[in-house]
Motif scaffolding. Structure first.
Motif, PDB file in Angstrom:
ATOM      1  N   VAL A 104       0.846  -1.195   0.000  1.00 23.68           N
ATOM      2  CA  VAL A 104       0.000   0.000   0.000  1.00 23.68           C
ATOM      3  C   VAL A 104       0.882   1.247   0.000  1.00 23.68           C
ATOM      4  O   VAL A 104       0.673   2.187  -0.772  1.00 23.68           O
ATOM      5  CB  VAL A 104      -0.942  -0.024   1.212  1.00 23.68           C
ATOM      6  CG1 VAL A 104      -1.692   1.276   1.325  1.00 23.68           C
ATOM      7  CG2 VAL A 104      -1.908  -1.173   1.105  1.00 23.68           C
ATOM      8  N   GLY A 149      -3.627   8.350  -4.599  1.00 23.38           N
ATOM      9  CA  GLY A 149      -3.034   7.204  -3.905  1.00 23.38           C
ATOM     10  C   GLY A 149      -3.806   5.915  -4.136  1.00 23.38           C
ATOM     11  O   GLY A 149      -3.299   4.967  -4.756  1.00 23.38           O
ATOM     12  N   PRO A 150      -5.065   5.844  -3.655  1.00 18.68           N
ATOM     13  CA  PRO A 150      -5.847   4.636  -3.903  1.00 18.68           C
ATOM     14  C   PRO A 150      -6.009   4.308  -5.386  1.00 18.68           C
ATOM     15  O   PRO A 150      -6.044   3.139  -5.758  1.00 18.68           O
ATOM     16  CB  PRO A 150      -7.204   4.933  -3.269  1.00 18.68           C
ATOM     17  CG  PRO A 150      -7.117   6.244  -2.629  1.00 18.68           C
ATOM     18  CD  PRO A 150      -5.748   6.761  -2.739  1.00 18.68           C
ATOM     19  N   THR A 182      -4.588  15.548  -6.612  1.00 15.42           N
ATOM     20  CA  THR A 182      -5.886  15.035  -6.221  1.00 15.42           C
ATOM     21  C   THR A 182      -5.678  14.023  -5.108  1.00 15.42           C
ATOM     22  O   THR A 182      -4.725  13.250  -5.138  1.00 15.42           O
ATOM     23  CB  THR A 182      -6.617  14.414  -7.431  1.00 15.42           C
ATOM     24  OG1 THR A 182      -7.511  13.418  -6.953  1.00 15.42           O
ATOM     25  CG2 THR A 182      -5.678  13.799  -8.413  1.00 15.42           C
ATOM     26  N   ALA A 183      -6.558  14.065  -4.143  1.00 17.18           N
ATOM     27  CA  ALA A 183      -6.384  13.187  -2.982  1.00 17.18           C
ATOM     28  C   ALA A 183      -6.591  11.734  -3.355  1.00 17.18           C
ATOM     29  O   ALA A 183      -6.109  10.833  -2.684  1.00 17.18           O
ATOM     30  CB  ALA A 183      -7.364  13.588  -1.884  1.00 17.18           C
ATOM     31  N   LEU A 184      -7.327  11.514  -4.441  1.00 17.83           N
ATOM     32  CA  LEU A 184      -7.645  10.133  -4.822  1.00 17.83           C
ATOM     33  C   LEU A 184      -6.440   9.413  -5.411  1.00 17.83           C
ATOM     34  O   LEU A 184      -6.446   8.191  -5.529  1.00 17.83           O
ATOM     35  CB  LEU A 184      -8.789  10.146  -5.843  1.00 17.83           C
ATOM     36  CG  LEU A 184      -9.363   8.791  -6.246  1.00 17.83           C
ATOM     37  CD1 LEU A 184      -9.920   8.073  -5.050  1.00 17.83           C
ATOM     38  CD2 LEU A 184     -10.432   8.935  -7.286  1.00 17.83           C
ATOM     39  N   THR A 204       1.268   4.094  -3.110  1.00 18.14           N
ATOM     40  CA  THR A 204       0.730   5.381  -2.677  1.00 18.14           C
ATOM     41  C   THR A 204       1.811   6.448  -2.750  1.00 18.14           C
ATOM     42  O   THR A 204       1.577   7.565  -3.230  1.00 18.14           O
ATOM     43  CB  THR A 204       0.227   5.256  -1.238  1.00 18.14           C
ATOM     44  OG1 THR A 204      -0.725   4.219  -1.200  1.00 18.14           O
ATOM     45  CG2 THR A 204      -0.416   6.529  -0.791  1.00 18.14           C
ATOM     46  N   TRP A 262       2.148   9.828  -4.786  1.00 13.19           N
ATOM     47  CA  TRP A 262       2.284  11.116  -4.106  1.00 13.19           C
ATOM     48  C   TRP A 262       3.407  11.965  -4.687  1.00 13.19           C
ATOM     49  O   TRP A 262       3.435  13.185  -4.491  1.00 13.19           O
ATOM     50  CB  TRP A 262       2.482  10.912  -2.600  1.00 13.19           C
ATOM     51  CG  TRP A 262       1.177  10.632  -1.923  1.00 13.19           C
ATOM     52  CD1 TRP A 262      -0.062  10.802  -2.464  1.00 13.19           C
ATOM     53  CD2 TRP A 262       0.968  10.163  -0.596  1.00 13.19           C
ATOM     54  NE1 TRP A 262      -1.028  10.452  -1.558  1.00 13.19           N
ATOM     55  CE2 TRP A 262      -0.423  10.053  -0.405  1.00 13.19           C
ATOM     56  CE3 TRP A 262       1.818   9.807   0.447  1.00 13.19           C
ATOM     57  CZ2 TRP A 262      -0.980   9.616   0.785  1.00 13.19           C
ATOM     58  CZ3 TRP A 262       1.260   9.378   1.635  1.00 13.19           C
ATOM     59  CH2 TRP A 262      -0.124   9.280   1.803  1.00 13.19           C
ATOM     60  N   GLY A 268       1.028  13.579  -6.640  1.00 13.04           N
ATOM     61  CA  GLY A 268      -0.104  14.181  -5.925  1.00 13.04           C
ATOM     62  C   GLY A 268       0.275  15.316  -4.995  1.00 13.04           C
ATOM     63  O   GLY A 268      -0.554  16.168  -4.684  1.00 13.04           O
ATOM     64  N   MET A 269       1.525  15.350  -4.544  1.00 14.81           N
ATOM     65  CA  MET A 269       1.922  16.396  -3.596  1.00 14.81           C
ATOM     66  C   MET A 269       2.275  17.706  -4.288  1.00 14.81           C
ATOM     67  O   MET A 269       2.581  18.691  -3.629  1.00 14.81           O
ATOM     68  CB  MET A 269       3.111  15.938  -2.744  1.00 14.81           C
ATOM     69  CG  MET A 269       2.819  14.803  -1.811  1.00 14.81           C
ATOM     70  SD  MET A 269       1.569  15.156  -0.586  1.00 14.81           S
ATOM     71  CE  MET A 269       0.246  14.091  -1.102  1.00 14.81           C
ATOM     72  N   LEU A 322      -2.923   2.656  -6.548  1.00 18.38           N
ATOM     73  CA  LEU A 322      -2.788   1.371  -5.866  1.00 18.38           C
ATOM     74  C   LEU A 322      -3.663   0.322  -6.519  1.00 18.38           C
ATOM     75  O   LEU A 322      -3.217  -0.779  -6.862  1.00 18.38           O
ATOM     76  CB  LEU A 322      -3.161   1.560  -4.400  1.00 18.38           C
ATOM     77  CG  LEU A 322      -3.083   0.328  -3.530  1.00 18.38           C
ATOM     78  CD1 LEU A 322      -1.650  -0.138  -3.455  1.00 18.38           C
ATOM     79  CD2 LEU A 322      -3.605   0.628  -2.162  1.00 18.38           C
TER      80      LEU A 322
END
Lengths: 454, 526
Positions: free
Chosen positions: A219, A243-244, A239-241, A223, A227, A230-231, A247
């Motif tokens: 995981v 990571g998942p 976007t916060a999504l 992730t 990131w 994403g960061m 994955l």
């Protein structure tokens, strides 16, 4: 020489599993030679890049990441197959996984180094790779990435080796006609395994413990890879999504890769008895769930962006939907969702050919998906997008193509050689599975009696 | 005439025909009183308008909307347990399916009610459909919640049919006539023949597959009502899966509480046993981890993005006026995780170590409370001067963490010995925590919306009373339902018994070791 008291669980398929180890065919050597040739071409391309710099690739000022980083994410994604199958399904207690654990873990093991290599290839100054650690900053996702990926590489080697241990001992005891160096290798790597119940008990305990750890790592790894994107606050990446989303995509493409590898092994090594059609059917169910889950996430992602209609984000959004990257995007939709869903749901049951077709499509589509996540954002970044008429372009060159081909060739080569040296189906684990089949129970009539209609 | 196991008859069937006792009437009366009080407050709100509540111009949604999402979230218990576990064939689900499905249906009723309460003009409710626009998430929401409600009522009723038929056939002579008539009516002429079983099984499996996507869509669409705006803190693509995970998580929490209540009150210890608690606990811990992962991903992206409009919302949660609620939520979730995970991992020998004693736990908890009090409340000037020193404050927080961990370690063996209590403690923590989570999502964004700098929201008595009344209504529906219908699915449990019996007959032979076998000597060419 060695004491005779070495115990192995009885497995009726033992001969079938060990037979690929007993000979190396003409076709094998040809395959290896061709793969080595492709790798040589890649090495040549890399030498050009090393000498003339990253200018020989299509990478340029706003597009810093291209095919190489796509390969990186793709290989790390493929690597999730093994951990998913062996660690997560182990924790979930899915017994059917046993025959395919090793084949899946081998994918993990042999794709991870090429993921790491992609990063090094992407660097203009690979000699500075260690600076990430030497001058690392805790708040940098690159340091997290470095830590997570190297930890993952290390622990998947350990996990793989541990579950291989009883089988190396089996090879040591059974393959007495193998060349001397091979016998010595088995003897060395078996670490004096004797197959005592206590040894098996300890092995199971360690594997259970490691399975929990590996699940957390798997995981974390993808992730953290996500990131890295994403960061930032780049449109399409922030976007916060993510990571998942990464994955699940990783596990999805990894599981599809397992289907491909299993089908090839089954055909080439005549393992129809061991790798049954039921295995493929179980994987098919998983793949249907993953396709739907991933469809759900991709809809959530794009729907949110579309409803928000923030100007920066929409530039990237339209690039994907109608603009320059629309062909790739819609091809991805076709090969990851539409065709696989049709094939898996309506055609795939018990038909390995169809399942392999769908799995190949999924993996092609997942590569395209990574490309279409990474590149459009870079050609239309925040703040500069309006100033960038004509400069936000990226076109991969032959160097990138050759190196990508070489990476895939290297992975296949390692896998092919591995299957000739070690049993690709775990003999000791499947020995248990054969016994523990439970007949179906249709008990209801016995409980309530036969109520006749009046 | 359907036969039934005598064990089931005394435990599950006979109490349904006994006259309700004093405890039943007392509980029903108390719950009705709370509901009546809530009704009065709602009448006031209806007459005087939403000004009775704390809601105001930028803060359009408050406690009611939090309740709505909370109850709809809890309703995912039934879907998870019955549908997902049915599809995956988890045998241990059997005794708790009925409770889970009942939670789904009742929570949906109460949840939908929240929307109507929240409306200033509930008479215009139908406008959503009559003048609905396809691009509006509100319309999607009405459609999916309605579909889910109809689906879950069907899903509650289908497995109830054989049970009602069993009740009809096994009713004692003294049973009141209306009860017999009710069961005869609801059994729909169930005789238990082969054709009927086959159809029921088919219907249940179709419903199970159908209801999973509906359940996922329900909570996703609720989240999209928030996420499809551009409000800071809401406009996040993770909301769909995040809400679904949170919903299932809180659903398991509610299920733990409900099944323990049923088990205690009706004395069903032999049905709802350690196995259910153990497996559901594992699921609970897993969901806890996934929920934490999503929460972390969500907040980390906002923190790393540092966008001017998003960040004040995050700051309000992390150290602003919503910090107590936020950190209470985090603490409750961590406590729930601890209560279920750590006692499992604790070796039996740990009890010999003095740290693992309840009195040390109490002492540590007390010390932690003192430290926390010193850290967060205003102190006399001299103490305050010392405490504002950054190093001392850091030391204080470290001490607090140490004491909290000490308290957790001390209480672990106590929890290990009482798995049911541990599950209920974890469940209560999670249910409260998930309510707070919804609060932390909805209210901070509304008080720090895009373009408007700041506003306030304070729930009033009306909102609190109606929340209490909603909970009371939820409880009352449970009370009445389980007075009329068996709390454990009789036929599913009986079926499970036979499956177990059949499986216990299979003996897995121990693997016999083989002697080392040398192969024929054959040259191997490389």
């Amino acid at each position: 020489m060695r004491p005779a008291a070495s115990y192995h669980p009885q497995n009726k398929h033992e001969d079938a599993i060990l037979s690929p180890l007993r000979r190396i065919t003409f076709a094998d050597r040809w395959l290896w030679a061709v793969l080595l040739g492709v790798m040589g071409l890649g090495a040549y391309a890399y030498s050009r890049q090393w000498i003339f710099g990253l200018g020989v690739t299509g990478l340029n000022r706003p597009v810093y990441w291209g095919v190489y980083i796509t390969n990186f994410v793709f290989f790390i994604g493929l690597a999730h197959s093994g951990t998913f199958i062996s660690a997560i399904l182990r924790l979930a207690g899915a017994e059917w996984r046993k025959p395919l654990t090793r084949a899946a873990e081998a994918i993990t093991l042999f794709s991870l180094p090429f993921g790491v290599a992609s990063i090094l290839i992407d660097m203009g100054r690979p000699d500075r790779a260690l600076n990430v650690i030497l001058f690392g900053r805790f708040q940098s996702p690159l340091l997290w990435d470095f830590t997570a990926v190297s930890l993952y590489l290390f622990s998947s080697v350990v996990f793989f080796y541990l579950s291989l241990l009883p089988d190396i001992a089996l090879c040591r005891d059974r393959l007495t006609e193998a060349p001397l160096w091979q016998q010595r290798m088995y003897d060395l790597f078996a670490l004096g395994w004797r197959g005592h119940p206590e040894q098996f008990r300890r092995l199971e305990r360690v594997l259970d413990g490691m399975a929990i750890f590996m699940t957390m790592l798997v995981v974390t790894v993808h992730t953290v890879v996500s990131w890295v994107f994403g960061m930032t606050i780049q449109p399409g990446w922030h976007t916060a999504l993510i990571g998942p989303f990464f994955l699940l995509g990783a596990i999805f493409s990894g599981t599809a890769a397992v289907v491909i590898a299993l089908a090839i092994l089954r055909r080439v090594y005549h393992m129809e008895e061991v790798l049954t059609v039921n295995l493929f059917n179980s994987l098919r169910k998983l793949l249907i769930v993953f396709t739907l889950g991933w469809l759900y996430m991709i809809v959530a992602e794009h729907l949110t962006i579309f409803y928000g209609s923030l100007p920066d984000e929409m530039e990237v959004f339209w690039q994907k939907f109608t603009g320059e990257y629309a062909p790739i995007f819609w091809l991805m939709v076709l090969t990851v969702f539409v065709l696989p869903l049709i094939i898996f749901v309506f055609l795939g049951k018990s038909r390995i050919g169809w399942m392999v077709t769908a799995s190949v499509l999924v993996n092609v589509g997942m590569w395209l998906e990574r490309y279409v996540v990474i590149v459009p954002t870079e050609t239309r970044p925040r703040l500069v997008s309006t100033l960038m008429e004509g400069i936000g372009n990226y076109q991969p060159t032959w160097v990138e193509g050759a190196i990508t081909a070489a990476l895939f060739a290297g992975m296949v080569l390692l896998y092919a050689v591995f299957t000739r040296l070690f049993p690709v189906v775990p003999v000791w684990e499947t020995a248990e599975a054969v016994e523990a089949e439970v007949p179906p129970a249709r008990p209801r009539r016995r409980v309530f009696g036969a109520g006749r209609p009046r | 005439m359907l036969k039934v196991d005598p064990r089931d008859k005394t435990k599950l069937i006979d109490p349904l025909f006994a006259a309700p006792g004093a405890r039943f009437w007392l509980a029903a009366l108390a719950l009705s009183a709370v509901i009546a009080w809530g009704g009065t407050m709602y009448a006031r709100q209806f007459i005087f308008g939403l000004g009775e509540t704390g809601m105001n111009r930028p803060t359009y949604w408050g406690v009611y909307m939090v309740n709505f999402i909370f109850f709809i979230g809890i309703s995912h218990a039934g879907t998870l347990i019955s549908a997902i576990l049915r599809v995956t064939g988890a045998e241990w689900r059997r005794p708790i399916t009925r409770v889970a499905e009942a939670i789904t249906t009742f929570a949906l009723i109460v949840g939908t009610l929240q929307i109507i309460i929240d409306m200033g003009r509930p008479d215009r409710l139908l406008f959503v459909i009559l003048h609905g626009r396809l691009q509006s998430p509100i319309l999607w929401d009405v459609i999916s919640v309605t579909a889910y409600f109809l689906g879950s009522i069907t899903y509650l009723y289908l497995p109830l049919i054989p049970d009602v038929a069993i009740l009809r056939d096994n009713a004692p002579e003294t049973a009141p006539g209306w009860q017999r008539k009710l069961y005869t009516l609801l059994a729909l002429g169930w005789r238990g023949n082969r054709e009927q079983w086959a159809r029921l099984e088919k219907a249940i499996s179709i419903m199970a597959v159908f209801i999973i996507p509906v359940a996922v869509s329900v909570h996703t669409i609720i989240s999209w009502i928030l996420a499809t705006t551009v409000q800071p803190g809401w406009h996040s693509s993770i909301f769909g899966p995040y809400f679904v995970v949170g919903a299932i998580f809180s659903g398991i929490g509610a299920l733990f509480i409900a099944m323990t209540a049923v088990r205690k009150v009706l004395g069903l210890e032999q049905y709802i046993a350690g196995r259910q608690y153990r497996n559901l606990g594992l699921l609970f811990v897993t969901m806890n981890a996934i929920w934490a992962y999503f929460t972390y991903a969500e907040h980390l992206s906002i923190a790393a993005g540092q966008q001017v409009e998003e960040f004040p919302v995050l700051a309000a949660k992390l150290w602003g006026e919503f910090a107590p609620g936020f950190w209470l939520m985090v603490a409750l979730m961590a406590a729930a995780f601890w209560a279920l995970a750590v006692p499992r991992l604790l070796p039996a020998a740990a009890e010999r170590v003095p740290v693992f004693r309840p009195r040390y736990a109490l002492a540590s908890a007390g010390a932690a409370a003192v430290v926390l009090f010193l850290l967060v409340t205003p102190q006399p000037t001299s103490v305050h001067a010392a405490l504002t020193d950054a190093q001392i404050r850091t030391l204080g927080w470290a001490l607090l963490a140490l004491f909290v961990v000490g308290a957790g370690l001390g209480v672990s063996p106590w929890l290990k010995a009482r798995p049911v209590t541990a599950s209920v403690i974890a469940a209560v923590c999670v249910v409260i925590g998930m309510w707070l989570e919804r609060w932390n999502i909805i209210v901070p964004t509304l008080t720090h919306p895009r373009l408007i700098p700041y506003s306030l929201y304070q729930p009033t008595l009306t909102e609190i009373s109606l929340t209490a009344a909603s909970l009371a209504l939820f409880g009352l529906m449970f009370l009445v339902f389980f007075k009329l219908f068996p709390a454990v699915s009789i036929w599913e449990v009986a079926e499970g018994r036979v499956i177990e019996e059949a499986q216990s007959k299979i003996v897995i032979p121990a693997p016999e070791p083989s002697e080392t076998r040398r192969l024929r000597q054959r040259r191997l060419k490389l």
